[in-house]
Motif scaffolding. Structure first.
Motif, PDB file in Angstrom:
ATOM      1  N   TYR A  57       0.819  -1.220   0.000  1.00  0.00           N
ATOM      2  CA  TYR A  57       0.000   0.000   0.000  1.00  0.00           C
ATOM      3  C   TYR A  57       0.850   1.267   0.000  1.00  0.00           C
ATOM      4  CZ  TYR A  57      -3.519  -3.457   1.105  1.00  0.00           C
ATOM      5  OH  TYR A  57      -4.322  -4.564   1.067  1.00  0.00           O
ATOM      6  N   GLN A  58       2.087   1.117  -0.430  1.00  0.00           N
ATOM      7  CA  GLN A  58       3.020   2.246  -0.418  1.00  0.00           C
ATOM      8  C   GLN A  58       2.498   3.431  -1.229  1.00  0.00           C
ATOM      9  OE1 GLN A  58       6.801   1.671  -2.533  1.00  0.00           O
ATOM     10  NE2 GLN A  58       7.862   2.464  -0.725  1.00  0.00           N
ATOM     11  N   LYS A  59       2.073   3.196  -2.458  1.00  0.00           N
ATOM     12  CA  LYS A  59       1.597   4.283  -3.321  1.00  0.00           C
ATOM     13  C   LYS A  59       0.330   4.915  -2.759  1.00  0.00           C
ATOM     14  CE  LYS A  59       3.594   2.646  -7.681  1.00  0.00           C
ATOM     15  NZ  LYS A  59       3.294   2.195  -9.079  1.00  0.00           N
ATOM     16  N   ASN A  60      -0.581   4.075  -2.263  1.00  0.00           N
ATOM     17  CA  ASN A  60      -1.840   4.595  -1.712  1.00  0.00           C
ATOM     18  C   ASN A  60      -1.584   5.523  -0.531  1.00  0.00           C
ATOM     19  OD1 ASN A  60      -2.370   1.453  -2.478  1.00  0.00           O
ATOM     20  ND2 ASN A  60      -4.107   2.719  -3.105  1.00  0.00           N
ATOM     21  N   ILE A  61      -0.713   5.086   0.367  1.00  0.00           N
ATOM     22  CA  ILE A  61      -0.444   5.858   1.581  1.00  0.00           C
ATOM     23  C   ILE A  61       0.355   7.121   1.265  1.00  0.00           C
ATOM     24  CG2 ILE A  61       0.766   5.821   3.798  1.00  0.00           C
ATOM     25  CD1 ILE A  61       0.014   2.802   3.947  1.00  0.00           C
ATOM     26  N   ASN A  62       1.353   6.986   0.415  1.00  0.00           N
ATOM     27  CA  ASN A  62       2.197   8.140   0.109  1.00  0.00           C
ATOM     28  C   ASN A  62       1.434   9.246  -0.619  1.00  0.00           C
ATOM     29  OD1 ASN A  62       4.284   6.796   1.320  1.00  0.00           O
ATOM     30  ND2 ASN A  62       5.393   6.322  -0.556  1.00  0.00           N
ATOM     31  N   SER A  63       0.346   8.883  -1.292  1.00  0.00           N
ATOM     32  CA  SER A  63      -0.425   9.884  -2.051  1.00  0.00           C
ATOM     33  C   SER A  63      -1.430  10.638  -1.174  1.00  0.00           C
ATOM     34  CB  SER A  63      -1.168   9.200  -3.204  1.00  0.00           C
ATOM     35  OG  SER A  63      -2.175   8.317  -2.711  1.00  0.00           O
TER      36      SER A  63
END
Length: 429
Positions: A57-63
């Motif tokens: 979920y790296q991209k989801n959280i970082n966005s």
């Protein structure tokens, strides 16, 4: 203050508790399962249960455009959280004892004064575990669609206590929640279950690491009266067929407890057996003997209780003889159900520390094997035990091509997950 609580995959209990406390503190709270909703908040609390979530979920959280706080089991290694996620703070360990102070200090811009909260510029600090003296708290947030949730056969896992005096090398509970058992008040648990049932939940599992430790003060000095009273009261609300006790150690049962499980629950116990090798059990620091496993299984059967058992393969140092001992034990027990896992190095555990320093060619998860279906020793042993378990369980099941492919897919999925976690722990990603 406008706050959001996010749990990526299911309504995990810890995040529901956090949302309930925030609501009780008069903050506007929205709870999201997954990342499909638009995030618009002053603070976003993200509950992550697995190390793999840091990548998944790296991209989801970082966005997310918000002040972001990560909580949950991944907080045992804040530096790893900050390496993969662009977040502002990590709330290490238990959150309830920090939330009110955190929200107040956030408004005052003094977050660096909170023990157990690591900020981005403090990412290399060693986390301090602070355990609550009291588990008193307001009701958790209960989602309107809780009846549709399915977590290992239950709508929700209710926390009855925290801590485990045991010290299994693969388990995060003793460090995350401490080794002292802290039990919740019976009337608060009862009221909580009533609210979940009122909101549509039918199937309730009670949890705390080892169910039968509820009410106890010292390890293996189980409080039979407290545990039985717990089951009796909850069963009146849910009905026995909808109440389950998922996890129990083989050395924390008695005839009285087993009779209560038979009388007040759906009649299943889930024992953590792990290995048939005394050497591996000792290395795991499991603290049980093989003879105790036999006794616990027989005790359940004497009271008409069905038995499921968990087994771990691919533990560092596991030899072929160790694995054969596990196969032999699993065969001999003829359980009603079996769960097989490849050893996962969860951050904060002795197993993770060992794997971190273990060369890949000495780790069964990476040691190659000559086989047409799998590529490593851990995969081979997991596949072998899973396949055999369908033959030597109490009611054998025929092995079809569909079932074989399902099992093979599960083994490869586990292996891929654990290899990735190992790379993360060894700082190779």
């Amino acid at each position: 203050m406008n706050t959001i609580v996010i749990s990526p995959e299911f309504y995990n209990y810890g995040s529901l508790v956090v949302a309930g406390i925030l609501k009780n503190l008069k903050h506007k709270v929205n709870y999201f399962k997954g990342f499909k909703n638009k995030i618009n908040a002053d603070i976003t609390f993200i509950s992550l249960q697995s190390t793999i979530h840091l990548l998944k979920y790296q991209k989801n959280i970082n966005s997310i455009d918000s002040f972001k706080v990560v909580g949950g089991p991944v907080t045992m290694d804040p530096s790893m959280v900050f390496k993969y996620l662009d977040v502002d703070a990590v709330m290490v360990g238990e959150a309830e004892n920090k939330l009110e102070n955190f929200m107040r200090k956030f408004e005052e811009n003094k977050l660096d004064e909170i023990e157990g909260v690591i900020l981005k510029d403090q990412k290399d600090e060693i986390p301090k575990m602070i355990h609550s003296n009291s588990l008193d708290r307001p009701l958790p947030y209960i989602p309107p669609d809780i009846k549709n949730e399915n977590i290992r056969g239950a709508n929700v896992y209710i926390e009855t206590h925290r801590g485990c005096p045991g010290n299994c090398g693969f388990c995060q509970v003793p460090k995350f929640f401490g080794r002292e058992v802290r039990s919740r008040k019976l009337n608060e648990i009862v009221n909580e279950v009533k609210e979940f049932v009122k909101m549509g939940a039918r199937r309730i599992a009670i949890s705390g690491g080892t169910g039968t430790l509820y009410g106890c003060k010292k390890f293996k000095e189980i409080n039979e009266e407290a545990f039985i009273e717990l089951l009796k009261n909850l069963s009146k609300i849910t009905g026995k067929e909808n109440l389950t006790i998922p996890d129990i150690r083989v050395d924390t049962v008695s005839p009285e407890i087993m009779e209560a499980i038979s009388k007040y629950t759906n009649g299943w116990v889930f024992y953590g057996i792990e290995s048939g090798s005394e050497k591996i059990l000792k290395k795991m620091n499991k603290g049980i003997k093989i003879e105790t496993v036999y006794e616990a299984v027989e005790l359940a059967r004497e009271h008409g209780v069905k038995v499921a058992g968990s087994f771990i393969v691919g533990y560092p140092g596991e030899t072929e003889d160790d694995f054969e001992a596990t196969l032999s034990l699993a065969d001999d027990l003829m359980l009603d159900d079996y769960f097989v896992s490849i050893a996962e190095p969860i951050p904060g555990t002795p197993l993770a520390e060992e794997v971190k320093n273990l060369p890949l060619d000495k780790n069964p998860v990476f040691m190659e094997v000559n086989d047409t279906n799998v590529s490593t020793i851990a995969e081979f042993r997991a596949l072998k035990l899973m396949l055999d378990s369908y033959v030597f369980r109490k009611i054998p099941m025929p092995m079809t091509e569909k079932l074989f492919n399902m099992i093979l897919k599960e083994v490869k999925s586990q292996s891929k997950h654990i290899k990735t976690v190992t790379y993360m722990i060894k700082d190779m990603i």
